[in-house]
Enzyme design. Structure first.
Site, short mmCIF file in Angstrom:
data_model
loop_
_atom_site.label_atom_id
_atom_site.label_comp_id
_atom_site.label_asym_id
_atom_site.label_seq_id
_atom_site.Cartn_x
_atom_site.Cartn_y
_atom_site.Cartn_z
CG ASP A 46 -41.35 -57.24 79.62
OD1 ASP A 46 -41.29 -57.70 78.47
OD2 ASP A 46 -40.55 -57.54 80.52
CE LYS A 114 -25.16 -65.72 82.16
NZ LYS A 114 -25.39 -64.91 80.99
CD GLU A 175 -21.63 -64.51 75.49
OE1 GLU A 175 -21.63 -65.76 75.32
OE2 GLU A 175 -22.65 -63.87 75.72
CB CYS A 392 -25.23 -19.69 78.21
SG CYS A 392 -23.90 -20.38 79.21
CB CYS A 395 -22.40 -16.23 80.39
SG CYS A 395 -22.73 -16.82 78.72
CB CYS A 426 -19.27 -18.51 78.75
SG CYS A 426 -20.27 -19.50 79.85
#
Ligand code: IVH
Length: 499
Positions: A46, A114, A175, A392, A395, A426
């Site tokens: 929109d 619905k 549906e 990371c 670590c 780690c």
């Protein structure tokens, strides 16, 4: 299902010329109307249309938007006519409006969720065999989707002879939807289950998902003589359909039924966007009749607050016990479906790239199925691009990007995920593995705090180390005396999977 990148995706929409912007709008218009597979939320679309209108109010594309042309190229054999037409539903958002709609009617109402899927009509012949199935289309004429509907597991291929004999041909409407439990497997790839269901059921070959991943809720039966909605639902069940779950009430009890469904919907395996109230009795239904758009004897009381806007404050990169590093959006708190949401998973690096997120962006947030917080898209406004960390966050080791390719709906979809390059060292991975292990083996007393203390003191690195712990070591931990230490070790010993 088409999954393409919009034209000029790399550019700031504000810098596009009118014709370039029109190309973007046209792209999204086709995804929505022709393919039933929008790649951006309605609000984003929109906004683009408004931007085009502001830039070039006379642009010819502005008169061509919408359903115009969608499906016009289909040969007649691929169309299914609807008689009576497949109408829409009137809607309301409050009890006051619901009471106004009932206007003095005090009889029985039937309420059902619905369901957010794609409307479908299925015709059975005098021989009881499924003859043809069609989408709603423009309400008078839809697309022939028989080839896909026959593969939906809870759509009967034929109706039971004993019930059929006296009644002849009929049509069942309802549906088509994708259960949330099945959608979970493709959630990273598609905006929502409704789009996957609508796109797949229309696909000429295999769509985003095969028909056996879809289900059908029946809500209407045409051609057979019944006198009430309750009788209709009962008959649908007897001929093998799954009618939408219903609750019976009167207008005084309608708000309570609505509120009960608001709280129950989180547990349902499908997305819902409201509660449909129908007048049960068909005499009263005929008295009320129809508008050109919807029956006057039914009303959808919509759920509110399912979507909202919030600002992206940061992206947290969270390391799992396998070493996968998952981006998580941290957002300003926003109330969605009655709960405060402050974070939402962004799934993987590819998704972050596709969304082109910037810190400070206004995000469009929803809760999938009314539950799981989800970033639908960004409305822009931010400045700092989100970059995947090269180290990371737990670590400091290097990170690595891994690609995997999955074939979905006849298309190869590549997904990139981020990983800690040295997971065995780690702490986040070690912690995750230990937490998972103690939880799966139900080693009581091994809470996250104890695991963190053991890791911090380097007393354990992996589950095997648990079995080497001694009372002397354990009793040194803060707030853990000798007795607790002995108990804990006894528990570990009794859970030894090796014996
Ligand atoms: S009754 C006139 N019951 O919602 C049609 N419709 O937005 C009477 N829908 O076209 C329909 N769940 O496809 C009914 N429990 C339910 C429904 C339901 C979903 C769909 C239906 C309808 C659309 C209107």
């Amino acid at each position: 299902m088409t999954r393409l990148t919009p034209p000029h995706a790399e550019r700031d929409p504000d810098s596009l010329s009118a014709d370039e912007l029109a190309e973007v709008v046209q792209f999204h218009n086709e995804r929505y109307w022709r393919d039933d597979a929008p790649v951006v939320p309605d609000q984003v679309y929109d906004r683009l249309v408004e931007q085009l209108r502001a830039l070039a109010p006379e642009h010819p594309l502005l008169n061509e938007l919408g359903e115009a042309g969608a499906g016009e190229d289909l040969p007649a054999s691929d169309k299914v006519a609807h008689n009576p037409p497949m109408l829409s539903l009137g809607k309301c958002y409050s009890e006051d409006e619901l009471l106004k709609w009932a206007k003095g009617y005090s009889g029985t109402l039937v309420a059902s969720p619905k369901i957010d899927g794609a409307a479908c009509a299925i015709r059975y012949g005098a021989d009881g065999k499924l003859q043809v199935a069609g989408t709603r289309g423009d309400g008078r004429r839809g697309e022939n989707i028989t080839h896909n509907v026959v593969g939906v597991p809870n759509v009967p291929a034929s109706l039971p002879d004993d019930l059929l004999a006296a009644r002849g041909p009929c049509e069942v409407r309802g549906e088509i939807y994708m259960p949330l439990s099945l959608f979970a497997a493709v959630a990273e790839l598609y905006a929502n289950p409704r789009n996957v269901a609508a796109g797949s059921v229309k696909a000429k070959e295999v769509g985003a998902v095969a028909s056996d991943q879809l289900r059908f809720f029946a809500y209407d039966l045409i051609g057979w003589d019944v006198q009430s909605e309750r009788e209709k639902a009962e008959l649908l069940r007897r001929i093998g359909f799954s009618p939408a779950p219903t609750q019976v009430c009167d207008i005084a009890g309608a708000e309570a039924v609505y509120q009960a469904m608001v709280s129950e919907r989180a547990g349902w395996d499908y997305e819902t966007d409201g509660v449909v109230f129908k007048i049960d009795d068909f005499d009263e239904q005929s008295r009320r009749g129809f508008t050109a758009h919807h029956p006057r004897w039914a009303l959808a009381y919509k759920f509110q607050g399912d979507s909202g806007e919030s600002v992206l404050e940061s992206v947290q990169w969270s390391v799992s016990r396998t070493g996968t590093i998952t981006p998580v959006a941290i957002v300003t708190p926003v109330e969605l479906s009655g709960a405060m949401v402050t974070r939402a998973t962004l799934h993987n690096v590819s998704n972050v790239d596709a969304l082109q997120l910037k810190v400070g962006d206004t995000l469009l947030m929803t809760r999938r199925g009314g539950v799981i917080p989800h970033v639908e898209g960004t409305l822009g406004g931010g400045s700092e691009a989100v970059a995947a960390p090269t180290e990371c966050p737990e670590c400091g080791s290097a990170t690595e990007v891994r690609s995997s390719v999955r074939r979905v709906g006849g298309e190869d979809i590549e997904t990139q995920t981020l990983h800690c390059a040295v997971p065995e060292r780690c702490p986040a991975v070690q912690r995750g593995i230990l937490q998972h292990y103690t939880k799966v083996l139900e080693i009581d007393g091994f809470g996250d705090k104890i695991i963190d203390m053991l890791l911090a003191r380097k007393m354990v690195a992996d589950p095997a180390d648990l079995y080497g712990l001694t009372v002397e070591q354990l009793k040194e931990l803060p707030r853990l005396g000798r007795t607790s230490a002995i108990n804990l070790l006894a528990k570990i010993e009794s859970m030894n999977p090796g014996g």
